[in-house]
Design an enzyme around this catalytic site. Structure first.
Site, PDB file in Angstrom:
ATOM      1  N   GLU A   1      38.408  45.009  52.030  1.00  0.00           N
ATOM      2  CA  GLU A   1      39.146  46.211  51.638  1.00  0.00           C
ATOM      3  C   GLU A   1      38.503  47.549  51.991  1.00  0.00           C
ATOM      4  OE1 GLU A   1      40.714  46.045  47.698  1.00  0.00           O
ATOM      5  OE2 GLU A   1      42.074  44.446  48.253  1.00  0.00           O
TER       6      GLU A   1
ATOM      7  N   GLU B   1      44.627  37.804  48.774  1.00  0.00           N
ATOM      8  CA  GLU B   1      44.784  38.256  47.392  1.00  0.00           C
ATOM      9  C   GLU B   1      46.242  38.660  47.175  1.00  0.00           C
ATOM     10  OE1 GLU B   1      41.965  41.149  45.845  1.00  0.00           O
ATOM     11  OE2 GLU B   1      40.399  40.363  47.171  1.00  0.00           O
TER      12      GLU B   1
HETATM   13  C1  BG6 Z   1      41.326  44.048  45.196  1.00  0.00           C
HETATM   14  C2  BG6 Z   1      39.909  43.569  45.225  1.00  0.00           C
HETATM   15  O1  BG6 Z   1      41.277  45.420  45.403  1.00  0.00           O
HETATM   16  O2  BG6 Z   1      42.048  44.007  44.032  1.00  0.00           O
HETATM   17  C3  BG6 Z   1      39.491  42.731  44.041  1.00  0.00           C
HETATM   18  O3  BG6 Z   1      39.573  42.942  46.421  1.00  0.00           O
HETATM   19  C4  BG6 Z   1      40.129  43.289  42.787  1.00  0.00           C
HETATM   20  O4  BG6 Z   1      38.107  42.731  44.007  1.00  0.00           O
HETATM   21  C5  BG6 Z   1      41.636  43.225  42.932  1.00  0.00           C
HETATM   22  O5  BG6 Z   1      39.716  42.653  41.618  1.00  0.00           O
HETATM   23  C6  BG6 Z   1      42.406  43.722  41.726  1.00  0.00           C
HETATM   24  O6  BG6 Z   1      41.989  45.005  41.386  1.00  0.00           O
HETATM   25  P1  BG6 Z   1      41.494  45.337  39.924  1.00  0.00           P
HETATM   26  O7  BG6 Z   1      41.007  46.732  39.971  1.00  0.00           O
HETATM   27  O8  BG6 Z   1      42.679  45.156  39.046  1.00  0.00           O
HETATM   28  O9  BG6 Z   1      40.407  44.371  39.623  1.00  0.00           O
END
Ligand code: BG6
Length: 482
Positions: free
Chosen positions: A165, A379
């Site tokens: 990211e 993700e």
């Molecule tokens: C992505 C990241 O930005 O989103 C993760 O790669 C992260 O590390 C995920 O946990 C969700 O974001 P957040 O801030 O809700 O944990």
């Protein structure tokens, strides 16, 4: 008929500092995330990374649960400071052994590892030594670390994601990197960090191509498709500008080997462009350093509208720290270029992330049309407050609904000819959120702990666990069975 292509990889994701814990055990030293999360604990009461979900001590149990769900892949990251506690120098034998054990256990269970080399957790030693990603020296040190890891696991790991990211690191740099106070107002440094990461990921791609027989490499990008607020042509231009600066600026480097022109001009005009040294552009353009695939972290879509000249500039969008809808602390505003805004057509999570499974199909088709490279979802998930009932259950139907609609959208894209290799929702199990501690949960497996108390981190199957098991069993055909 509705099945996914044969060999499609089903699994889920985590990252090292968010899930492992054992932050100072067996020779591991601090990463910048250990320091940043200590600070969030003091400031907001969010858990530290000291224990996280304690996967370091539960990895066999976690893999057993993954196996039970039928995973054919697991995407996780390596904690650089576990392997090289000082960033470079001598390897920490116990640290590398942990990853040997983890990968061996996955392989034993026919689970293909997708390994991320870097997920926000730079060794603190390198921050202390020279300011971490702010300093170009980090590229050489990353090369040292990456070549060691790739060489070590070249026979066990085929899929390598390089850096997690970059676009989100530029947007939210203080959460993802340790930035000293005196640098905070110097926004050019965000793009300088990104340039160093571009060099690092290009070198890692090249190393995978050199060292791993049949190996494939690519970055994992935080990517939200961007819509225009209305059909006013000015909003459409705003959308195109936002797309250039927030998305194409990254993907063009990975696949075209150069910076996106419109975005680069904007950055130059505003004194934000990175310093580029001799040889850098040649490295980015080297076909051997090009990405084989793009790993996508997609949670939401974004919306942009025209922004008149003379409006007050706000460089970066805000964040919602409270978990109450509407508490987002502001939207990016670039006069004469674009302004980000809420999409009135979409509902949001409690943290103001737009819920938009249709955007998944749009994103996949758009990226495949433009770059014609395989894509994987590393993700995708719904952050929510989960409730553990008295009889030890978690009825997360909202998560099932979110994942189901996203899987359907991926299938529609595949049916339109898009090559998608894998689906790894965030996250395999509950873990430490990057911005909201332990209350905002994403996992298929509940981890019994709170921000204040790590308890025993007992694992509990959520309803989504049983549902996802059926999805995998049917290779994506049975999405409605609970
Ligand atoms: C992505 C990241 O930005 O989103 C993760 O790669 C992260 O590390 C995920 O946990 C969700 O974001 P957040 O801030 O809700 O944990």
């Amino acid at each position: 008929m509705n099945e996914f292509p044969k060999g499609f990889l089903w699994g889920a994701s985590t990252s090292a500092y968010q899930v492992e814990g054992a932050a100072y055990e067996d020779g591991k030293k601090a990463s910048q995330q250990d320091i940043i999360n200590k600070d969030s604990f003091l400031q907001y009461g969010f858990a530290t990374a000291d224990v996280a979900s304690d996967q370091y001590h539960h990895y066999k149990e976690d893999i057993e649960l993954m196996k039970e769900m039928g995973f054919s892949t697991y995407r996780f990251s390596i904690a650089w400071s576990r392997v090289f506690p000082d960033g470079v120098g001598e390897v920490n034998e116990k640290g590398i052994q942990y990853y040997r054990n983890l990968i061996e256990e996955l392989r034993k269970n026919q689970i293909e590892p997708i390994v991320t080399l870097y997920h926000y957790d730079l060794p603190w030693a390198l921050v202390e030594k020279y300011g971490g990603w702010l300093n170009r020296q980090v590229v050489a040190d990353f090369t040292y670390y990456a070549s060691y890891m790739i060489n070590e696991f070249k026979d066990q790991v085929k899929y390598w994601t390089t850096i997690n990211e970059q676009s989100i690191i530029v947007q939210y740099w203080t959460q993802k990197c340790y930035i000293p106070d005196e640098v905070l107002s110097d926004n050019q440094k965000r793009y300088q960090i990104n340039h160093h990461m571009n060099l690092a990921q290009a070198i890692a791609n090249r190393l995978v191509h050199e060292l791993v027989p049949g190996g494939l490499a690519g970055a994992a990008l935080g990517y939200s498709p961007i819509y225009p607020l209305t059909s006013d042509p000015k909003d459409l231009m705003a959308m195109q500008n936002a797309q250039a600066l927030r998305n194409d600026y990254y993907t063009d480097v990975y696949f075209k080997g150069r910076y996106n022109t419109a975005a680069h001009i904007y950055l130059e005009e505003h004194g934000l462009a990175p310093v580029i040294e001799d040889g850098d552009l040649e490295l980015l353009a080297d076909p051997a350093a090009s990405s084989d695939f793009l790993a996508l972290n997609n949670y939401a879509s974004e919306c942009a509208k025209w922004c008149e000249h003379g409006t007050k500039q706000i460089q970066w969008s805000g964040v919602n720290r409270t978990g109450q809808k509407g508490d987002i602390s502001g939207f990016e505003t670039h006069p004469g270029f674009y302004e980000m805004c809420a999409n009135p057509k979409l509902d949001t999570t409690d943290w103001d992330w737009a819920i938009d499974p249709q955007g998944m199909e749009y994103m996949l088709r758009d990226l495949y049309n433009r770059y014609n490279k395989p894509l994987m979802i590393t993700e995708n998930g719904l952050g929510s407050y989960d409730v553990l009932t008295e009889d030890g259950k978690v009825h997360d139907t909202y998560r099932i609904d979110f994942l189901r609609e996203n899987i359907k959208a991926i299938k529609r894209a595949i049916d339109q000819g898009v090559e998608v290799l894998a689906y790894c929702p965030w996250s395999a199990l509950d873990l430490l959120s990057t911005s909201n501690g332990m209350k905002k949960r994403y996992g298929l497996i509940y981890v019994d702990r709170s921000d204040e108390d790590p308890k025993n981190c007992t694992r509990i199957r959520k309803d989504s666990f049983y549902w996802y098991k059926k999805v995998i069993e049917s290779n994506g055909a049975k999405l409605d069975e609970k």
